[in-house]
Design an enzyme around this catalytic site. Structure first.
Site, PDB file in Angstrom:
ATOM      1  N   CYS A 196     -12.863  -9.529  -4.832  1.00 55.63           N
ATOM      2  CA  CYS A 196     -11.468  -9.919  -5.005  1.00 55.63           C
ATOM      3  C   CYS A 196     -11.470 -11.636  -4.912  1.00 55.63           C
ATOM      4  O   CYS A 196     -10.224 -12.168  -5.267  1.00 55.63           O
ATOM      5  CB  CYS A 196     -10.347  -9.520  -3.899  1.00 55.63           C
ATOM      6  SG  CYS A 196     -10.169  -7.799  -4.119  1.00 55.63           S
TER       7      CYS A 196
ATOM      8  N   HIS B  95      -3.838 -13.938  -3.513  1.00 53.27           N
ATOM      9  CA  HIS B  95      -4.448 -12.525  -4.139  1.00 53.27           C
ATOM     10  C   HIS B  95      -3.351 -11.527  -3.794  1.00 53.27           C
ATOM     11  O   HIS B  95      -2.848 -11.510  -2.375  1.00 53.27           O
ATOM     12  CB  HIS B  95      -5.632 -12.377  -3.583  1.00 53.27           C
ATOM     13  CG  HIS B  95      -6.195 -11.111  -3.785  1.00 53.27           C
ATOM     14  ND1 HIS B  95      -6.379 -10.583  -4.912  1.00 53.27           N
ATOM     15  CD2 HIS B  95      -6.834 -10.047  -2.768  1.00 53.27           C
ATOM     16  CE1 HIS B  95      -6.861  -9.405  -4.886  1.00 53.27           C
ATOM     17  NE2 HIS B  95      -7.262  -8.925  -3.558  1.00 53.27           N
TER      18      HIS B  95
ATOM     19  N   ASN C   6      -3.500  -3.983  -6.727  1.00 54.76           N
ATOM     20  CA  ASN C   6      -4.361  -4.871  -6.545  1.00 54.76           C
ATOM     21  C   ASN C   6      -5.457  -4.867  -7.733  1.00 54.76           C
ATOM     22  O   ASN C   6      -6.222  -3.958  -7.855  1.00 54.76           O
ATOM     23  CB  ASN C   6      -5.283  -4.717  -5.259  1.00 54.76           C
ATOM     24  CG  ASN C   6      -6.206  -5.626  -4.988  1.00 54.76           C
ATOM     25  OD1 ASN C   6      -6.541  -6.608  -5.706  1.00 54.76           O
ATOM     26  ND2 ASN C   6      -6.820  -5.610  -3.790  1.00 54.76           N
TER      27      ASN C   6
HETATM   28  O1  UT7 Z   1      -8.234  -7.105  -1.810  1.00 53.76           O
HETATM   29  C1  UT7 Z   1      -9.079  -7.123  -0.699  1.00 53.76           C
HETATM   30  C2  UT7 Z   1      -9.118  -5.461  -0.493  1.00 53.76           C
HETATM   31  N1  UT7 Z   1      -8.319  -4.996   0.225  1.00 53.76           N
HETATM   32  C3  UT7 Z   1      -7.219  -5.068   0.996  1.00 53.76           C
HETATM   33  O2  UT7 Z   1      -6.972  -6.149   1.328  1.00 53.76           O
HETATM   34  C4  UT7 Z   1      -6.591  -3.901   1.821  1.00 53.76           C
HETATM   35  C5  UT7 Z   1      -6.109  -4.280   3.255  1.00 53.76           C
HETATM   36  N2  UT7 Z   1      -5.772  -3.135   3.811  1.00 53.76           N
HETATM   37  C6  UT7 Z   1      -4.750  -2.616   3.503  1.00 53.76           C
HETATM   38  O3  UT7 Z   1      -3.978  -3.012   2.773  1.00 53.76           O
HETATM   39  C7  UT7 Z   1      -4.151  -1.416   4.624  1.00 53.76           C
HETATM   40  O4  UT7 Z   1      -4.774  -1.175   5.568  1.00 53.76           O
HETATM   41  C8  UT7 Z   1      -3.990   0.043   3.786  1.00 53.76           C
HETATM   42  C9  UT7 Z   1      -2.801  -0.071   2.811  1.00 53.76           C
HETATM   43  C10 UT7 Z   1      -5.132   0.342   3.203  1.00 53.76           C
HETATM   44  C11 UT7 Z   1      -3.770   0.904   4.988  1.00 53.76           C
HETATM   45  O5  UT7 Z   1      -2.404   0.509   5.649  1.00 53.76           O
HETATM   46  P1  UT7 Z   1      -2.562   0.509   7.270  1.00 53.76           P
HETATM   47  O6  UT7 Z   1      -1.182   0.070   7.836  1.00 53.76           O
HETATM   48  O7  UT7 Z   1      -3.808  -0.239   7.820  1.00 53.76           O
HETATM   49  O8  UT7 Z   1      -2.814   2.248   7.507  1.00 53.76           O
HETATM   50  P2  UT7 Z   1      -3.927   2.986   8.429  1.00 53.76           P
HETATM   51  O9  UT7 Z   1      -4.952   2.968   7.678  1.00 53.76           O
HETATM   52  O10 UT7 Z   1      -3.887   2.221   9.599  1.00 53.76           O
HETATM   53  O11 UT7 Z   1      -2.938   4.180   8.591  1.00 53.76           O
HETATM   54  C12 UT7 Z   1      -1.923   4.323   9.082  1.00 53.76           C
HETATM   55  C13 UT7 Z   1      -1.302   5.873   9.094  1.00 53.76           C
HETATM   56  C14 UT7 Z   1      -2.705   6.725   9.259  1.00 53.76           C
HETATM   57  O12 UT7 Z   1      -2.209   8.027   9.876  1.00 53.76           O
HETATM   58  P3  UT7 Z   1      -1.911   8.201  11.626  1.00 53.76           P
HETATM   59  O13 UT7 Z   1      -3.533   8.106  11.937  1.00 53.76           O
HETATM   60  O14 UT7 Z   1      -1.229   7.269  11.946  1.00 53.76           O
HETATM   61  O15 UT7 Z   1      -1.404   9.523  11.571  1.00 53.76           O
HETATM   62  C15 UT7 Z   1      -3.237   7.243   7.916  1.00 53.76           C
HETATM   63  O16 UT7 Z   1      -3.744   8.643   7.958  1.00 53.76           O
HETATM   64  O17 UT7 Z   1      -1.235   6.191   7.750  1.00 53.76           O
HETATM   65  C16 UT7 Z   1      -1.978   7.036   7.239  1.00 53.76           C
HETATM   66  N3  UT7 Z   1      -2.257   6.948   5.580  1.00 53.76           N
HETATM   67  C17 UT7 Z   1      -1.502   6.827   4.672  1.00 53.76           C
HETATM   68  N4  UT7 Z   1      -0.245   8.033   4.725  1.00 53.76           N
HETATM   69  C18 UT7 Z   1       0.159   8.308   3.338  1.00 53.76           C
HETATM   70  C19 UT7 Z   1      -3.350   6.094   5.225  1.00 53.76           C
HETATM   71  N5  UT7 Z   1      -3.114   5.801   3.882  1.00 53.76           N
HETATM   72  C20 UT7 Z   1      -2.167   6.649   3.874  1.00 53.76           C
HETATM   73  C21 UT7 Z   1      -1.559   7.209   2.464  1.00 53.76           C
HETATM   74  N6  UT7 Z   1      -0.523   7.752   2.297  1.00 53.76           N
HETATM   75  N7  UT7 Z   1      -1.772   6.622   1.382  1.00 53.76           N
END
Ligand code: UT7
Length: 332
Positions: free
Chosen positions: A116, A256, A286
């Protein structure tokens, strides 16, 4: 003698027609519009649906948009750089094909890859060629067909990425406008957290790599999120400090577009008001190497000659940084 600076003198962009909405994603994985919107700020992304077309198609369209709008003669272009994490093929370069297709037959060309951060690092490369006095017109394109490496059964990645391309032209400037300073960094410890494992020399494509789903992008979202916020905010603070700038001196932040919460956190650290923080993540998600030029294209009409713009990016590698640029023209 005045130092030659490297200014952006034209912008172009392209996104494919197909719109992948949050409600369509709800039919593919266990997710919902409310979660995606509040956790990422994304409402929809564009997807290049045609399997016969690769990243070069997006790059060519963006370059042609720039050429049509700026009326430059492609034969005058010296160098075409394609920043991308999804090259058409590992060999030969996407840039070579793109340059030929847009009629830049006097140019040489190659690809730049730093996930990225590809476009941000490409800005540094393009500017260095201009500042050296060696070339007069460098076309930098950021393009990615992320849908070609996204697993649409993995809700941690498929909700984030989209396809798109943007292009900018760098030319010499004798008024001191253009790229002023940069702070760019990498940390190879990060490669475990955001990667596409197979298809390169370490894990060439095999029955096993396909079976084990190693040709798609994987990330540890939480870890990437944490490093993205800290490193981008630190880089922006460093660039301001090194150039004796305060938040009041900054007209625009071009970050970004990975997650609205990441962008908000950086803007907060920089103490920037919302109106200076440019975002289109809601519509495109993204797009990896295309996020920065797509923002430039969408908000070009707001920029005034002399405006201070701070760019920031973070990506796989890890790789990140910030660039300070003075905008060089008022849009006609
Ligand atoms: O360009 C550079 C590359 N990428 C990035 O910069 C991405 C950086 N990361 C992020 O943007 C975030 O970490 C994500 C958007 C990928 C995920 O958000 P988060 O707030 O970090 O969520 P998490 O992975 O901590 O998950 C929180 C909860 C979990 O459930 P429990 O364990 O709390 O019950 C996940 O299983 O949300 C759940 N979850 C979802 N729920 C609905 C994870 N993905 C999803 C989803 N829909 N798509």
């Amino acid at each position: 003698m005045n130092k030659i600076t490297a200014a952006i003198t034209a912008v172009g962009a392209y996104v494919p027609d197909y719109v992948l909405t949050n409600s369509i994603l709800e039919t593919l994985v266990d997710t919902n519009d409310e979660w995606i919107t509040t956790r990422t700020g994304i409402k929809e992304r564009r997807i290049l649906k045609d399997d016969a077309k690769g990243t070069s198609y997006l790059a060519i369209k963006a370059a042609q948009d720039l050429i049509n709008k700026s009326n430059i003669d492609p034969l005058e272009i010296d160098l075409v750089l394609v920043a991308t994490a999804t090259a058409d093929m590992l060999v030969a370069s996407t840039g070579a094909y793109v340059a030929t297709e847009i009629g830049a037959t006097n140019a040489f060309s190659y690809d730049l890859q730093s996930a990225c951060s590809s476009f941000l690092f490409g800005m540094s490369t393009a500017a260095a060629y201009i500042e050296s006095g060696r070339y007069k017109k460098v076309l930098l394109i950021g393009a990615d067909k992320m849908s070609s490496i996204v697993d649409y059964t993995d809700r941690a990645t498929c909700i984030i990425f989209g396809d798109g391309a943007g292009a900018v032209l760098f030319e010499p400037n004798n008024e001191g406008l253009g790229l002023q300073d940069e702070y760019l960094r990498t940390d190879g410890e990060g490669r475990e957290f955001l990667k596409m494992t197979a298809g390169g020399s370490l894990f060439p494509a095999s029955f096993e790599t396909v079976r084990d789903n190693q040709h798609n992008i994987m990330q540890d979202g939480k870890t990437v999120f944490k490093y993205a916020v800290t490193n981008m905010a630190d880089a922006c603070e460093t660039i301001l400090k090194n150039n004796n700038l305060t938040n009041n001196d900054v007209q625009w932040l071009v970050p970004h577009q990975a997650n609205k919460r990441i962008i908000d956190a950086i803007a907060n650290r920089m103490n920037l008001e919302d109106s200076k923080v440019l975002m289109n993540i809601e519509r495109y998600g993204n797009t990896t190497s295309a996020t920065l030029p797509l923002v430039l294209s969408d908000f070009e009409h707001l920029f005034k000659k002399g405006d201070t713009i701070i760019f920031a990016a973070f990506g796989g590698g890890f790789s990140w940084g910030s660039i300070y640029l003075k905008w060089a023209y008022d849009k006609k």
